[in-house]
Design a protein around this motif. Structure first.
Motif, PDB file in Angstrom:
ATOM      1  N   MET A 163       5.384   1.858  -0.767  1.00 27.94           N
ATOM      2  CA  MET A 163       5.139   3.250  -0.430  1.00 27.94           C
ATOM      3  C   MET A 163       6.397   4.107  -0.507  1.00 27.94           C
ATOM      4  O   MET A 163       6.358   5.302  -0.266  1.00 27.94           O
ATOM      5  CB  MET A 163       4.506   3.348   0.957  1.00 27.94           C
ATOM      6  CG  MET A 163       3.126   2.722   1.040  1.00 27.94           C
ATOM      7  SD  MET A 163       1.900   3.579   0.023  1.00 27.94           S
ATOM      8  CE  MET A 163       1.573   5.002   1.051  1.00 27.94           C
ATOM      9  N   ASP A 164       7.538   3.485  -0.830  1.00 26.86           N
ATOM     10  CA  ASP A 164       8.761   4.247  -1.073  1.00 26.86           C
ATOM     11  C   ASP A 164       8.914   4.604  -2.547  1.00 26.86           C
ATOM     12  O   ASP A 164       9.880   5.256  -2.932  1.00 26.86           O
ATOM     13  CB  ASP A 164       9.988   3.435  -0.637  1.00 26.86           C
ATOM     14  CG  ASP A 164      10.430   3.800   0.771  1.00 26.86           C
ATOM     15  OD1 ASP A 164       9.778   4.663   1.373  1.00 26.86           O
ATOM     16  OD2 ASP A 164      11.407   3.222   1.257  1.00 26.86           O
ATOM     17  N   THR A 208       8.004  10.729  -2.516  1.00 28.18           N
ATOM     18  CA  THR A 208       7.563   9.338  -2.456  1.00 28.18           C
ATOM     19  C   THR A 208       6.071   9.249  -2.157  1.00 28.18           C
ATOM     20  O   THR A 208       5.434  10.224  -1.752  1.00 28.18           O
ATOM     21  CB  THR A 208       8.324   8.573  -1.365  1.00 28.18           C
ATOM     22  OG1 THR A 208       7.994   9.144  -0.083  1.00 28.18           O
ATOM     23  CG2 THR A 208       9.824   8.642  -1.583  1.00 28.18           C
ATOM     24  N   ALA A 209       5.556   8.044  -2.338  1.00 25.28           N
ATOM     25  CA  ALA A 209       4.144   7.810  -2.042  1.00 25.28           C
ATOM     26  C   ALA A 209       3.844   8.097  -0.580  1.00 25.28           C
ATOM     27  O   ALA A 209       2.761   8.583  -0.243  1.00 25.28           O
ATOM     28  CB  ALA A 209       3.777   6.368  -2.392  1.00 25.28           C
ATOM     29  N   ILE A 213      -2.153  12.397  -7.697  1.00 24.50           N
ATOM     30  CA  ILE A 213      -2.164  11.187  -6.882  1.00 24.50           C
ATOM     31  C   ILE A 213      -3.387  11.270  -5.970  1.00 24.50           C
ATOM     32  O   ILE A 213      -3.582  12.274  -5.277  1.00 24.50           O
ATOM     33  CB  ILE A 213      -0.888  11.064  -6.026  1.00 24.50           C
ATOM     34  CG1 ILE A 213       0.329  10.824  -6.911  1.00 24.50           C
ATOM     35  CG2 ILE A 213      -1.022   9.934  -5.010  1.00 24.50           C
ATOM     36  CD1 ILE A 213       0.379   9.462  -7.558  1.00 24.50           C
ATOM     37  N   SER A 214      -4.208  10.242  -5.987  1.00 23.23           N
ATOM     38  CA  SER A 214      -5.399  10.229  -5.142  1.00 23.23           C
ATOM     39  C   SER A 214      -5.219   9.241  -3.998  1.00 23.23           C
ATOM     40  O   SER A 214      -4.322   8.387  -4.019  1.00 23.23           O
ATOM     41  CB  SER A 214      -6.631   9.826  -5.962  1.00 23.23           C
ATOM     42  OG  SER A 214      -6.552   8.459  -6.331  1.00 23.23           O
ATOM     43  N   SER A 269      -4.189   1.418  -3.064  1.00 19.85           N
ATOM     44  CA  SER A 269      -3.814   0.207  -3.792  1.00 19.85           C
ATOM     45  C   SER A 269      -2.426  -0.278  -3.394  1.00 19.85           C
ATOM     46  O   SER A 269      -2.083  -1.436  -3.600  1.00 19.85           O
ATOM     47  CB  SER A 269      -3.854   0.465  -5.303  1.00 19.85           C
ATOM     48  OG  SER A 269      -2.855   1.399  -5.675  1.00 19.85           O
ATOM     49  N   LEU A 270      -1.621   0.625  -2.823  1.00 22.95           N
ATOM     50  CA  LEU A 270      -0.282   0.256  -2.371  1.00 22.95           C
ATOM     51  C   LEU A 270      -0.264  -0.133  -0.904  1.00 22.95           C
ATOM     52  O   LEU A 270       0.533  -0.952  -0.470  1.00 22.95           O
ATOM     53  CB  LEU A 270       0.687   1.428  -2.573  1.00 22.95           C
ATOM     54  CG  LEU A 270       0.865   1.939  -4.000  1.00 22.95           C
ATOM     55  CD1 LEU A 270       1.782   3.153  -3.982  1.00 22.95           C
ATOM     56  CD2 LEU A 270       1.431   0.862  -4.893  1.00 22.95           C
ATOM     57  N   GLN A 271      -1.103   0.489  -0.120  1.00 23.31           N
ATOM     58  CA  GLN A 271      -1.093   0.315   1.333  1.00 23.31           C
ATOM     59  C   GLN A 271      -2.439  -0.237   1.783  1.00 23.31           C
ATOM     60  O   GLN A 271      -3.466   0.369   1.556  1.00 23.31           O
ATOM     61  CB  GLN A 271      -0.830   1.663   2.015  1.00 23.31           C
ATOM     62  CG  GLN A 271      -0.892   1.636   3.513  1.00 23.31           C
ATOM     63  CD  GLN A 271       0.232   0.816   4.104  1.00 23.31           C
ATOM     64  OE1 GLN A 271       1.361   0.919   3.681  1.00 23.31           O
ATOM     65  NE2 GLN A 271      -0.086  -0.004   5.077  1.00 23.31           N
TER      66      GLN A 271
END
Length: 504
Positions: free
Chosen positions: A32-33, A116-117, A144-145, A151-153
């Protein structure tokens, strides 16, 4: 710190802290970074005069849930989502030949490619949205959805925020409060920056508190009473850590013909229930009774002005202590206008009062960075806290107090420490690199606090702010000393501005 020899070392220390927390040797960038520029997907767009029917065909063809409406120069002017399709097209039975501009959402949330995300996720939590546009120099470069971030978190932050908003009982909110803490610790383990993490914690805690207040007030008939629930202290600054009690108050406007005493009598039982509910959700009651259920802190707008005026005119130790808590108030629920008007009045009253600001500076400078001779650490020498330092009192507070004074001096209404430093510095003409060094030092200490609390929690110990700095690795000790040196430099500027003797 930016512009210093420790810049690379600080980055290495952040990574080392994250790796130690994770208990792994991998040196990958936490998911997430990652920068949005590395995650963004190619946007599907349309012009504002495209028909609703043609837009729906495009969305079906590409199997997407949203389309961005842009002008001829690829500047975003709106977004159309499946939610818009249901609420603005299907239910009202709009003609599909109408232009998409008639039904698109115009209130857009955008971020730059270097964000960042986690910043995207934070925007989704705060605004209750599922899509964030990535824009560079005004032009759309991607979308970004929530699905991309999911999918990352593993835990959906927006879903958690939505669950909190929809909760219908204290029991549900207790569960979601535990999930907030679990999520925060997961983010810490992944190496999320302290600035983003503390804002996430505060934002989700805000939602939880707001929902608790909603549940209590919906059972009450308050008539024409106008009120605002105030967040104070670290919550007011959006700087909560994993261990935080509650500091809050109420400002109200009595209806015509009603006394403040009568309104207070009506509100105090409700405030008491809210304070107890927050306690049940993991926010302990304030030991100093700085809570809305205390009649001293459930006041009309006129009473709050009188209270602040008395503190400013007095400048006594008690007044300065109250200033360090109550000057950080932030509206959390209800009539935010009342808080905004109080803030405007307060800023106009304080910014020209050089005597009071001098007293605040003098008081703040009594708390010094724990550095001894040869820039070694100055540890507590006896008692149960022997050989430790308090990262909150003798670390973070140094920056918080200085930032508060600078913001009052320059008329900056922000309550967050980093925002106060940046905005005040802009008005004072302070070099940006110097300011960013202060802010990075502050957040390095904050991250140490968060990690320490996480480790204490894992071992079933009470979470606190004391550490033995010699238990840190050599690199972390070096960066911590540099952080304290930055606090000393910030205090030196404060001492010079207010001519406080003996503070070098």
């Amino acid at each position: 710190m930016p512009g210093s020899a420790t810049d690379g070392a600080r980055t290495m220390a952040d990574k080392a802290m994250a790796l130690e927390t994770r208990g792994t040797c991998a040196a990958e960038t936490p998911p997430m970074d990652r920068l949005l520029s590395t995650l963004v997907r190619e946007p599907v767009t349309c012009l504002p005069d495209a028909s609703i029917a043609s837009v729906l065909q495009t969305m079906h063809r590409y199997a997407i849930g949203s389309i961005v409406v842009v002008d001829q120069e690829q500047r975003p002017i709106g977004i159309f989502t499946l939610h818009d399709l249901l609420s603005r097209v299907a239910l009202p039975q709009r003609n599909l030949t109408e232009p998409i501009a008639q039904v698109m959402t115009r209130d857009l949330t955008t971020l730059p490619p270097k964000a960042t995300a986690y910043e995207a996720a934070l925007a989704m939590v705060r605004h209750g949205i599922r899509h964030v546009l990535v824009v560079d120099s005004g032009r759309l470069i991607g979308v970004i959805s929530e699905k991309d971030l999911f999918s990352l978190q593993r835990v959906s932050m927006r879903q958690l925020s939505q669950d909190i908003k929809n909760a219908d009982s204290l029991e549900s909110l207790k569960q979601f409060s535990a999930e907030v803490r679990t999520l925060a610790q997961s983010m810490l383990v992944q190496g999320v920056a302290a600035e983003q993490l503390t804002q996430f914690i505060a934002s989700l805690n805000d939602l939880l508190t707001q929902r608790l207040i909603d549940l209590e007030f919906r059972q009450e008939e308050l008539g024409a009473i106008r009120l605002c629930w105030l967040a104070l202290g670290s919550e007011g600054r959006l700087e909560q850590t994993l261990s935080t009690d509650q500091d809050n108050g109420i400002i109200f406007e009595p209806p015509a013909g009603t006394t403040p005493e009568a309104v207070r009598e009506r509100l105090l039982p409700i405030a008491k229930r809210i304070n107890l509910a927050l306690d049940a959700c993991g926010f302990p009651l304030c030991k100093g009774d700085i809570m809305a259920s205390n009649p001293q802190w459930c006041l009309s707008a006129a009473e709050w002005r009188a209270k602040f005026a008395a503190w400013i005119d007095s400048g006594s130790p008690e007044a300065l202590l109250h200033g360090s808590i109550f000057f950080d108030f932030r509206p959390l629920h209800g009539e935010s206008r009342l808080a905004a008007e109080l803030r405007a009045w307060l800023m106009s009253r304080v910014c020209t009062n050089r005597r009071f600001l001098h007293q605040m500076a003098e008081n703040a400078l009594r708390n010094r960075p724990p550095l001894g001779f040869f820039r070694d650490f100055a540890l507590d020498g006896s008692g149960e806290h022997r050989d430790t330092i308090d990262l909150k009192l003798n670390g973070a507070t140094l920056f918080v107090d200085a930032a508060r004074i600078l913001s009052l001096q320059t008329g900056v209404p922000a309550t967050n420490t980093a925002q106060r430093l940046r905005l005040s510095a802009d008005k004072m003409g302070i070099d940006r690199d110097e300011v960013e060094s202060w802010i990075e030092a502050f957040y390095f200490i904050q991250r140490l606090r968060l990690r320490n609390q996480h480790q204490q929690n894992l071992h079933g110990k009470p979470m606190g702010n004391r550490i033995n700095p010699y238990a840190l690795n050599r690199l972390e000790r070096h960066i911590l000393k540099e952080a304290f040196r930055q606090a000393k430099a910030l205090q030196a500027r404060l001492a010079l501005d207010y001519q406080v003797a003996g503070s070098g």
